[in-house]
Design a protein around this motif. Structure first.
Motif, PDB file in Angstrom:
ATOM      1  N   VAL A   5      42.510  38.079  53.384  1.00 23.50           N
ATOM      2  CA  VAL A   5      43.319  39.320  53.535  1.00 23.50           C
ATOM      3  C   VAL A   5      43.013  40.016  52.147  1.00 23.50           C
ATOM      4  CG1 VAL A   5      45.840  40.153  53.348  1.00 23.50           C
ATOM      5  CG2 VAL A   5      45.073  37.933  54.466  1.00 23.50           C
ATOM      6  N   GLU A   6      42.673  41.394  52.369  1.00 18.46           N
ATOM      7  CA  GLU A   6      42.373  42.231  51.248  1.00 18.46           C
ATOM      8  C   GLU A   6      43.778  42.945  50.930  1.00 18.46           C
ATOM      9  OE1 GLU A   6      38.570  42.937  53.824  1.00 18.46           O
ATOM     10  OE2 GLU A   6      40.897  42.907  54.474  1.00 18.46           O
ATOM     11  N   SER A   7      43.732  43.661  49.742  1.00 19.03           N
ATOM     12  CA  SER A   7      45.023  44.336  49.101  1.00 19.03           C
ATOM     13  C   SER A   7      44.345  45.155  48.245  1.00 19.03           C
ATOM     14  CB  SER A   7      46.394  43.364  48.926  1.00 19.03           C
ATOM     15  OG  SER A   7      45.635  42.775  47.746  1.00 19.03           O
ATOM     16  N   GLY A   8      45.211  46.435  47.977  1.00 20.64           N
ATOM     17  CA  GLY A   8      44.830  47.044  46.954  1.00 20.64           C
ATOM     18  C   GLY A   8      44.212  48.570  46.898  1.00 20.64           C
ATOM     19  N   LEU A  20      40.707  46.142  44.149  1.00 19.00           N
ATOM     20  CA  LEU A  20      41.063  45.457  45.317  1.00 19.00           C
ATOM     21  C   LEU A  20      40.876  44.054  45.352  1.00 19.00           C
ATOM     22  CD1 LEU A  20      38.193  47.721  47.825  1.00 19.00           C
ATOM     23  CD2 LEU A  20      40.818  48.067  46.603  1.00 19.00           C
ATOM     24  N   SER A  21      41.671  43.261  45.927  1.00 20.22           N
ATOM     25  CA  SER A  21      41.929  41.890  46.020  1.00 20.22           C
ATOM     26  C   SER A  21      41.300  41.498  47.482  1.00 20.22           C
ATOM     27  CB  SER A  21      43.149  41.298  45.520  1.00 20.22           C
ATOM     28  OG  SER A  21      43.454  41.568  44.128  1.00 20.22           O
ATOM     29  N   CYS A  22      40.764  40.120  47.501  1.00 20.37           N
ATOM     30  CA  CYS A  22      40.587  39.277  48.612  1.00 20.37           C
ATOM     31  C   CYS A  22      41.094  38.120  48.610  1.00 20.37           C
ATOM     32  CB  CYS A  22      39.025  39.362  48.955  1.00 20.37           C
ATOM     33  SG  CYS A  22      38.542  38.524  50.357  1.00 20.37           S
ATOM     34  N   THR A  78      40.905  33.856  45.001  1.00 23.17           N
ATOM     35  CA  THR A  78      40.605  35.227  45.290  1.00 23.17           C
ATOM     36  C   THR A  78      39.392  35.764  44.597  1.00 23.17           C
ATOM     37  OG1 THR A  78      41.847  36.114  43.372  1.00 23.17           O
ATOM     38  CG2 THR A  78      43.228  35.555  45.543  1.00 23.17           C
ATOM     39  N   THR A 122      40.790  47.412  53.947  1.00 23.53           N
ATOM     40  CA  THR A 122      41.888  48.300  53.191  1.00 23.53           C
ATOM     41  C   THR A 122      41.287  49.803  53.143  1.00 23.53           C
ATOM     42  OG1 THR A 122      43.356  48.230  51.192  1.00 23.53           O
ATOM     43  CG2 THR A 122      41.084  47.380  50.889  1.00 23.53           C
TER      44      THR A 122
END
Length: 128
Positions: A5-8, A20-22, A78, A122
């Motif tokens: 799941v990516e975010s940022g 970005l985080s994974c 992560t 993302t």
């Protein structure tokens, strides 16, 4: 459930930064090459950066050297991508992916091999 799941992602002005985080769930990233890829509208997907442990290895596309930094947090399972001095041409959907083979290298970034897991992506938009 085994997933990334990516975010940022987000909207940033030229010269700005994003991180970005994974995050992996259901499996450990320890024995995987983790890559960040991006795809802009009308363009092919391209490798941006990768990382792998044992031995510690990182690699970057020429277009992001000196601006992007990839890192991992084993405790949190992560991988992050710090993006500085962003440019409009960095605008794309960014994906993280995990594969047991091949190792992280420029060849890996250029060849875009089969991956065991992909995140959902993302959006990163660099615009004034």
């Amino acid at each position: 459930q085994l997933q990334l799941v990516e975010s940022g992602g987000g909207l940033v002005q030229p010269g700005g930064s994003l991180r970005l985080s994974c995050a992996a769930s259901g499996f450990s990233l320890d024995y995987y090459t983790i890559g960040w890829f991006r795809q802009a509208p009308g363009k092919e997907r391209e490798g941006v950066s990768c990382i792998r442990s044992r031995p510690d290895t990182t690699s970057y596309a020429n277009s992001v050297i000196g601006r992007f930094t990839i890192s991992r947090d084993n405790a949190k399972n992560t991988v992050s991508l710090q993006m500085n001095n962003l440019r409009p041409e960095d605008t794309a959907v960014y994906y993280c992916a995990a594969t047991r083979w091949p190792p992280c290298s420029n060849y890996y970034l250029d060849s875009n091999p089969r991956h065991d897991y992909w995140g959902q992506g993302t959006q990163v938009t660099v615009s004034s």
